[in-house]
Write a protein that holds these residues in place. Structure first.
Motif, short mmCIF file in Angstrom:
data_model
loop_
_atom_site.label_atom_id
_atom_site.label_comp_id
_atom_site.label_asym_id
_atom_site.label_seq_id
_atom_site.Cartn_x
_atom_site.Cartn_y
_atom_site.Cartn_z
N TRP A 1 0.85 -1.20 0.00
CA TRP A 1 0.00 0.00 0.00
C TRP A 1 0.88 1.25 0.00
O TRP A 1 0.70 2.16 -0.80
N ALA A 2 1.80 1.27 0.98
CA ALA A 2 2.59 2.48 1.22
C ALA A 2 3.46 2.82 0.01
O ALA A 2 3.74 4.00 -0.24
N ALA A 3 3.89 1.83 -0.75
CA ALA A 3 4.73 2.08 -1.91
C ALA A 3 4.00 2.88 -2.98
O ALA A 3 4.63 3.49 -3.86
N ARG A 4 2.69 2.93 -2.90
CA ARG A 4 1.88 3.65 -3.89
C ARG A 4 1.36 4.99 -3.38
O ARG A 4 0.56 5.63 -4.05
N ILE A 5 1.79 5.38 -2.19
CA ILE A 5 1.35 6.64 -1.60
C ILE A 5 2.52 7.62 -1.60
O ILE A 5 3.58 7.33 -1.03
N PRO A 6 2.38 8.78 -2.23
CA PRO A 6 3.50 9.73 -2.34
C PRO A 6 3.66 10.59 -1.09
O PRO A 6 3.77 11.81 -1.16
N ALA A 7 3.69 9.94 0.06
CA ALA A 7 3.84 10.66 1.33
C ALA A 7 4.24 9.66 2.41
O ALA A 7 4.03 8.45 2.24
N PRO A 8 4.82 10.11 3.51
CA PRO A 8 5.07 9.20 4.63
C PRO A 8 3.77 8.52 5.04
O PRO A 8 2.71 9.15 5.04
N THR A 9 3.85 7.24 5.38
CA THR A 9 2.65 6.47 5.68
C THR A 9 2.81 5.71 6.99
O THR A 9 3.76 4.95 7.17
N TYR A 10 1.85 5.92 7.90
CA TYR A 10 1.84 5.24 9.18
C TYR A 10 0.88 4.05 9.11
O TYR A 10 -0.31 4.23 8.83
N ALA A 11 1.39 2.85 9.34
CA ALA A 11 0.54 1.68 9.51
C ALA A 11 0.37 1.48 11.02
O ALA A 11 1.36 1.32 11.74
N ILE A 12 -0.88 1.51 11.49
CA ILE A 12 -1.14 1.47 12.93
C ILE A 12 -2.13 0.36 13.26
O ILE A 12 -3.05 0.08 12.49
N ASP A 13 -1.94 -0.27 14.40
CA ASP A 13 -2.89 -1.29 14.83
C ASP A 13 -4.01 -0.64 15.64
O ASP A 13 -4.08 0.59 15.77
N ASP A 14 -4.90 -1.47 16.18
CA ASP A 14 -6.09 -0.94 16.85
C ASP A 14 -5.79 -0.33 18.21
O ASP A 14 -6.70 0.24 18.84
N ASP A 15 -4.57 -0.45 18.69
CA ASP A 15 -4.17 0.16 19.96
C ASP A 15 -3.21 1.33 19.75
O ASP A 15 -2.48 1.71 20.66
N SER A 16 -3.19 1.87 18.54
CA SER A 16 -2.28 2.96 18.21
C SER A 16 -3.04 4.10 17.53
O SER A 16 -4.13 3.90 17.00
N ALA A 17 -2.43 5.28 17.56
CA ALA A 17 -3.02 6.45 16.91
C ALA A 17 -1.89 7.40 16.54
O ALA A 17 -0.79 7.35 17.09
N VAL A 18 -2.19 8.29 15.60
CA VAL A 18 -1.25 9.35 15.23
C VAL A 18 -1.88 10.68 15.66
O VAL A 18 -2.99 11.01 15.25
#
Length: 240
Positions: free
Chosen positions: A204-221
């Protein structure tokens, strides 16, 4: 405007504390509007929209003890004079944006006028995203579908991708609200969301032209005044 982008809402004490910190006051002294729009494309959408306000909801939106809590349905806004609904949005301390279909949500954020309103919100107001609500906050996002999506406004583009385990998916790149300059992939390594395995998230992230956060259900940005930090009692990964 500040932001708290989650997979599943206020799932633990660390994310709850981050919400209070972003609000700058207790939840009991704050007002919020729930946006359930992204739930409507799914079977049972009306029931899910109702449950979004329930104290038993896994997002805990309805259990946090807000001073006031209302509903903002984006699909209704184009038929209403902006002078009627805009003051309520500007007065809210938090916008609680539910999960569902991010492409559908992003389209209605633009069509309703909410996407244009967000940059003019009070600096201390907080956008709280859940799953699709977090995905659609980005300028550009990616989501997976089992078949090409229908009934969604553009601009968007798609490609067929083989995921881990030989699973074929339609990977759709869409245009979000542009509230943040990074992207979010929710539900990392959640068995109920096999597309969001770590190996697939990297695709997924390789196709997004920006930094990408993958987060689980116990995480947030959490985002405040240009500062971005991860709040986590689980696992997450940043794809630069």
């Amino acid at each position: 405007m500040r932001a708290l982008l989650t997979s599943s809402g206020i799932t633990n004490g660390a994310i709850g504390a981050a919400l209070v910190e972003l609000l700058g006051r207790p939840v009991a002294e704050s007002s919020a509007l729930v946006i359930p729009t992204a739930l409507h494309p799914f079977p049972g959408g009306p029931e899910m929209a109702y449950r979004a306000l329930s104290p038993e909801s896994r997002t805990r939106f309805g259990a946090l003890g807000w001073k006031s809590l209302g509903i903002l349905e984006l699909t209704a806004l184009p038929s209403i004079d902006p002078d009627v609904w805009t003051p309520a949005v500007r007065a809210a301390d938090a916008l609680l944006v539910c999960g569902g279909d991010p492409l559908f949500l992003a389209g209605w954020m633009r069509r309703s006028g909410l996407a244009g309103l967000l940059p003019t919100m009070r600096p201390e107001a907080v956008y709280v995203g859940v799953s699709a609500g977090s995905i659609a906050a980005a300028s550009t996002f990616v989501e997976t579908y089992t078949e090409p999506p229908h009934g969604n406004d553009g601009p968007w583009e798609s490609e067929a991708v083989e995921f881990e385990g030989g699973v074929d998916r339609i990977l759709v790149k869409g245009q979000g609200a542009g509230l943040v300059d990074f992207a979010v992939i929710p539900h990392l390594e959640n068995p109920g969301h096999p597309d969001a395995s770590l190996a697939n998230a990297e695709k997924w992230a390789a196709r997004i032209p920006a930094p990408t956060y993958a987060i689980d259900d116990d995480s947030a940005v959490a985002v405040a005044d240009g500062d971005v930090r991860v709040v986590s009692e689980g696992q997450w990964r940043l794809f630069a």
